[in-house]
Design a protein around this motif. Structure first.
Motif, short mmCIF file in Angstrom:
data_model
loop_
_atom_site.label_atom_id
_atom_site.label_comp_id
_atom_site.label_asym_id
_atom_site.label_seq_id
_atom_site.Cartn_x
_atom_site.Cartn_y
_atom_site.Cartn_z
N ARG A 268 1.05 -1.20 -0.21
CA ARG A 268 -0.25 -0.61 -0.23
C ARG A 268 0.90 1.25 0.01
O ARG A 268 1.91 0.84 0.74
CB ARG A 268 -1.15 0.26 1.27
N ARG A 269 0.17 1.60 -1.09
CA ARG A 269 1.08 3.52 -0.30
C ARG A 269 1.04 4.37 0.52
O ARG A 269 -0.05 4.47 1.52
CB ARG A 269 0.91 4.77 -1.75
N ASP A 270 1.59 4.93 1.61
CA ASP A 270 2.52 5.72 1.89
C ASP A 270 2.32 7.02 1.90
O ASP A 270 3.21 7.25 0.81
CB ASP A 270 3.68 5.35 3.21
N ILE A 271 1.84 8.16 2.60
CA ILE A 271 1.98 9.71 1.95
C ILE A 271 2.90 9.83 2.30
O ILE A 271 3.75 9.20 4.09
CB ILE A 271 0.55 10.29 2.87
N ALA A 272 3.64 10.75 2.17
CA ALA A 272 5.10 11.52 2.65
C ALA A 272 5.52 12.49 2.27
O ALA A 272 5.47 13.21 1.18
CB ALA A 272 6.24 10.11 1.69
N VAL A 273 6.70 12.95 2.90
CA VAL A 273 7.06 14.88 1.83
C VAL A 273 8.47 14.54 2.17
O VAL A 273 9.15 14.39 3.01
CB VAL A 273 5.89 16.01 2.55
N TRP A 274 9.07 15.37 1.86
CA TRP A 274 10.05 15.59 1.70
C TRP A 274 10.88 17.50 1.94
O TRP A 274 9.31 18.04 0.70
CB TRP A 274 11.32 15.46 -0.06
N ARG A 275 11.21 17.48 3.01
CA ARG A 275 11.74 18.36 3.19
C ARG A 275 13.49 19.68 2.23
O ARG A 275 14.35 19.05 3.05
CB ARG A 275 11.82 19.06 4.72
N PRO A 276 12.94 20.59 1.45
CA PRO A 276 14.46 20.54 0.81
C PRO A 276 15.08 21.36 1.71
O PRO A 276 16.18 21.76 1.83
CB PRO A 276 14.18 21.55 -0.63
N ALA A 277 14.61 22.29 3.09
CA ALA A 277 15.55 22.85 4.06
C ALA A 277 16.17 21.49 4.74
O ALA A 277 18.02 22.08 4.71
CB ALA A 277 14.61 23.58 4.41
N SER A 278 15.79 20.92 4.76
CA SER A 278 16.66 20.10 5.41
C SER A 278 17.50 18.87 4.38
O SER A 278 17.95 17.84 5.12
CB SER A 278 15.52 19.72 6.73
N GLY A 279 16.57 18.53 3.91
CA GLY A 279 16.72 17.02 3.00
C GLY A 279 16.14 16.16 3.56
O GLY A 279 16.57 14.78 3.68
N THR A 280 14.94 16.28 4.61
CA THR A 280 14.73 15.51 5.21
C THR A 280 13.14 15.04 5.27
O THR A 280 12.54 14.98 4.71
CB THR A 280 14.20 15.94 6.87
N TRP A 281 13.24 13.50 4.81
CA TRP A 281 11.53 12.75 3.92
C TRP A 281 11.22 12.20 5.43
O TRP A 281 11.66 12.24 6.52
CB TRP A 281 12.42 11.47 3.62
N ARG A 296 14.16 10.09 7.96
CA ARG A 296 15.28 10.04 7.11
C ARG A 296 15.53 11.23 6.05
O ARG A 296 15.35 11.82 5.30
CB ARG A 296 15.50 9.04 6.45
N THR A 297 16.63 11.49 7.00
CA THR A 297 17.79 12.43 6.33
C THR A 297 18.45 12.00 5.24
O THR A 297 19.65 11.52 5.16
CB THR A 297 18.55 13.86 7.01
N TRP A 298 17.83 12.88 4.06
CA TRP A 298 18.81 12.63 2.64
C TRP A 298 18.64 13.65 1.50
O TRP A 298 17.39 13.33 0.87
CB TRP A 298 18.28 10.19 2.33
N GLY A 299 19.51 13.80 1.31
CA GLY A 299 20.14 14.88 0.40
C GLY A 299 19.56 16.08 0.77
O GLY A 299 20.26 16.44 1.75
N GLY A 300 19.61 17.90 0.26
CA GLY A 300 19.40 18.62 0.43
C GLY A 300 19.05 19.79 -0.24
O GLY A 300 18.77 19.10 -1.61
N SER A 301 19.03 21.07 -0.16
CA SER A 301 18.47 22.36 -0.88
C SER A 301 19.33 22.13 -2.40
O SER A 301 19.56 21.40 -2.47
CB SER A 301 19.03 23.03 -0.55
N GLY A 302 18.00 21.93 -2.68
CA GLY A 302 17.95 22.07 -5.00
C GLY A 302 18.09 20.25 -5.52
O GLY A 302 18.27 20.70 -6.87
N ASP A 303 18.07 19.35 -5.06
CA ASP A 303 17.85 17.78 -4.82
C ASP A 303 16.37 17.81 -5.06
O ASP A 303 15.76 18.82 -4.59
CB ASP A 303 18.02 16.80 -3.90
N VAL A 304 16.08 17.15 -6.36
CA VAL A 304 14.79 16.18 -6.37
C VAL A 304 14.74 15.37 -5.68
O VAL A 304 15.17 14.64 -6.10
CB VAL A 304 14.95 16.48 -8.36
#
Length: 589
Positions: A268-281, A296-304
């Protein structure tokens, strides 16, 4: 470029709708446009390990749009980009060890199309798909044919948002559109060979809703879902109830990017957001009634951000070697500690140069602009081959600025209807620094409004220039547009500068929204005693102060030195535009 770059993140994991039995959670990734590197976390490791070292694939300067799906049928994520300038789909496949020399390459679609991935043939692999707003037509290449067999269906039209999902549960993709102006969803059913349709009204473009689809209740069919960025609320109606039973959860907020993925492996799909300011899922698990969260923090500002979703359970391997942290983008030159001056000019030109005397003169505008000695110029109301001026104003102004300053100028124009190569009014960015990457975006809540984005490097630091022009009539619409602008801009690299004719005084709600995450450079200069104007003017750029130069509160390298509103009246009191220009000088350290 067009609407896709943020919507890609929002719909990627939901376009691939059918998941079978329980398995490891979906892999997540970020694609770093600045260097084309992909960083991926495996769901099988509980989002603690990567599956390989970062791989470079895709070029932001070419406008590439990233996807992560299974192309070669081995059930493992493949890295895909689509290039709007050529229509080329380029896929690095896991079965080849991600060898660039053995990439899958197909040309499908072109500039102005919206790229998507789906499974129209039901083989469990991704089909390359584009939707053409000008005709409302979906075009796809099927994976089972080696991407040689085509299909198409006309569905939707200009202003709609395309999505791919499985609404009838047959394991094949149904093309769909969501109409922001009315909130209606329309889809064609693959089980009837696209001869029957479904529809339901859910969500509203007027409040900034973002449409998504995915199977939340585990019945093998997609739910209809919207995420409201202003409040962080998710609202959905379930397929198992015939789209009559509602659900809701509050998760995320302004500036976040919504996604769907199976993070616990239950299908089943779970709902999620990714926060560009911190790179946190951040995600909420559907199986627990959205009472269990993960992050989980993965990525950073400017990432897709991207979620890998397979069409079927094929099993997945695990690589336990953890990845290195995402690298800092190296500057192209060594920055000076004292900083480099960057003079940013914002000016609404009134249809490209119609003065308060009713006379059309691009030379008059360009002469004034050159006298202010800007390094970059962000013009609103520039007309390309319209009844206002009857000439290609973007090219005219580029040439005029070169003639009057003796400097080379680089240009980017974003037509307000989103038809980037067509005639029309829009926003123009001119820069004495080479434009290293660019993008254009048509506002969903547009009233014919767009964003132009150009990335430059100053003193070895990346600078992102963003130009827009908000609605002049409706304060509620302006607030919605402001939220859309900041949400879209949040995915762009720091240091971000947003300018434009915002058609709102500083005390209005749309400006208050910008002020949450951006500094108003005029206000900062005024507080420092470095804001300058002329007798009788306290910063007004028209009847009030409605033209702004904002810069991100998290910009690491920008400091305001001064800001000035210019008196452009001649001896007869005539101005070359009905707006006054404003120029802010930044120190880039």
């Amino acid at each position: 470029m067009f609407k896709a770059i943020l919507r890609t993140a929002a719909i990627l994991g939901v376009a691939l709708a059918s998941v079978a039995s329980a398995r490891a959670g979906d892999d997540v990734a970020v694609w770093r446009p600045s260097n084309g590197l992909w960083y991926t976390l495996t769901g099988a490791s509980g989002f603690t390990s990567a599956w390989t070292s970062p791989i470079a694939w895709g070029v932001r300067a070419s406008g590439d749009v990233p996807f992560m799906a299974d192309v070669d049928g081995d059930g493992v994520r493949d890295l895909i980009t689509w290039r709007p300038s050529t229509g080329a789909w380029n896929a690095l496949t896991s079965s080849t060890g991600y060898a660039a020399a053995r990439a899958t390459v197909r040309t499908w679609g072109g500039f102005g199309d919206v790229p998507l991935v789906g499974d129209f043939d039901g083989d469990g692999n991704a089909d390359f798909t584009v939707w053409r707003p000008s005709t409302g037509t979906f075009y796809w290449l099927t994976s089972s044919s080696g991407y040689t067999v085509q299909g198409s269906k006309t569905w939707g039209g200009a202003g709609d948002q395309p999505l791919l999902a499985d609404f009838d549960g047959d394991g094949r993709t149904d093309p769909a559109v969501w109409r922001p102006s009315t909130g209606w969803w329309y889809w064609l059913k693959s089980s009837s060979n696209y001869t029957t349709a479904g529809q339901v009204q859910w969500g509203s473009g007027s409040v900034g809703d973002i449409p998504l689809t995915g199977d939340l209740d585990g019945d093998g069919r997609s739910e209809v879902i919207v995420w409201r960025s202003s409040t962080g609320d998710w609202f959905w109606i379930t397929s198992s109830s015939g789209y009559t039973r509602q659900g809701a959860a509050r998760w995320g907020g302004a500036g976040d990017i919504p996604l769907l993925g199976d993070f616990d492996g239950d299908g089943r799909r779970d709902i999620a957001v990714w926060r560009p300011a911190s790179g946190t899922w951040f995600w909420l698990i559907a199986a627990t009634g959205y009472s269990t969260a993960g992050s989980r923090t993965w990525g950073g500002s400017g990432d897709v951000p991207l979620v890998f979703a397979s069409f079927r359970n094929t099993g997945r391997g695990t690589v336990t070697t953890p990845p290195p942290p995402p690298p800092t983008i190296p500057p192209t030159t060594t920055p000076t500690s004292s900083g480099t001056q960057l003079r940013v000019l914002q000016w609404n030109t009134h249809h490209g140069g119609y003065g308060t005397d009713g006379v059309y003169s691009t030379d008059r505008i360009a002469s004034w602009a050159a006298s202010m000695k800007p390094d970059v110029i962000l013009f609103n109301e520039i007309e390309r081959n319209t009844g206002w001026g009857h000439e290609d104003q973007p090219e005219v102004y580029r040439n005029l600025m070169q003639q009057k300053t003796g400097r080379t100028w680089y240009a980017l124009f974003a037509q307000e209807f989103g038809n980037w190569s067509s005639s029309g009014k829009g926003n123009l960015i001119l820069s004495t620094y080479p434009i290293q990457a660019s993008d254009r975006y048509e506002l969903v809540h547009n009233a014919d409004r767009s964003i132009a984005m150009a990335s430059i490097t100053v003193n070895g630091r990346p600078i992102t220039l963003i130009s827009t022009h908000l609605d002049p009539y409706d304060a509620t619409l302006r607030l919605t547009q402001a939220a859309e602008v900041t949400t879209w801009s949040a995915a762009q690299p720091e240091n971000r500068i947003i300018t434009g004719d915002m058609n709102a005084w500083p005390d209005q709600t749309s400006i208050a929204h910008f002020n949450q995450t951006y500094y108003d450079s005029w206000t900062i200069a005024a507080s420092q005693g470095t804001a300058a104007t002329f007798s009788g003017n306290t910063g007004q750029t028209k009847n009030g102060r409605i033209d702004y130069i904002f810069y991100s509160k998290t910009s690491p390298n920008l400091t305001v030195k001064s800001s000035q509103v210019y008196d452009t009246r001649d001896s007869s009191g005539v101005m070359p535009s009905d707006h006054r220009p404003v120029l802010t000088t930044f120190a880039v350290r």
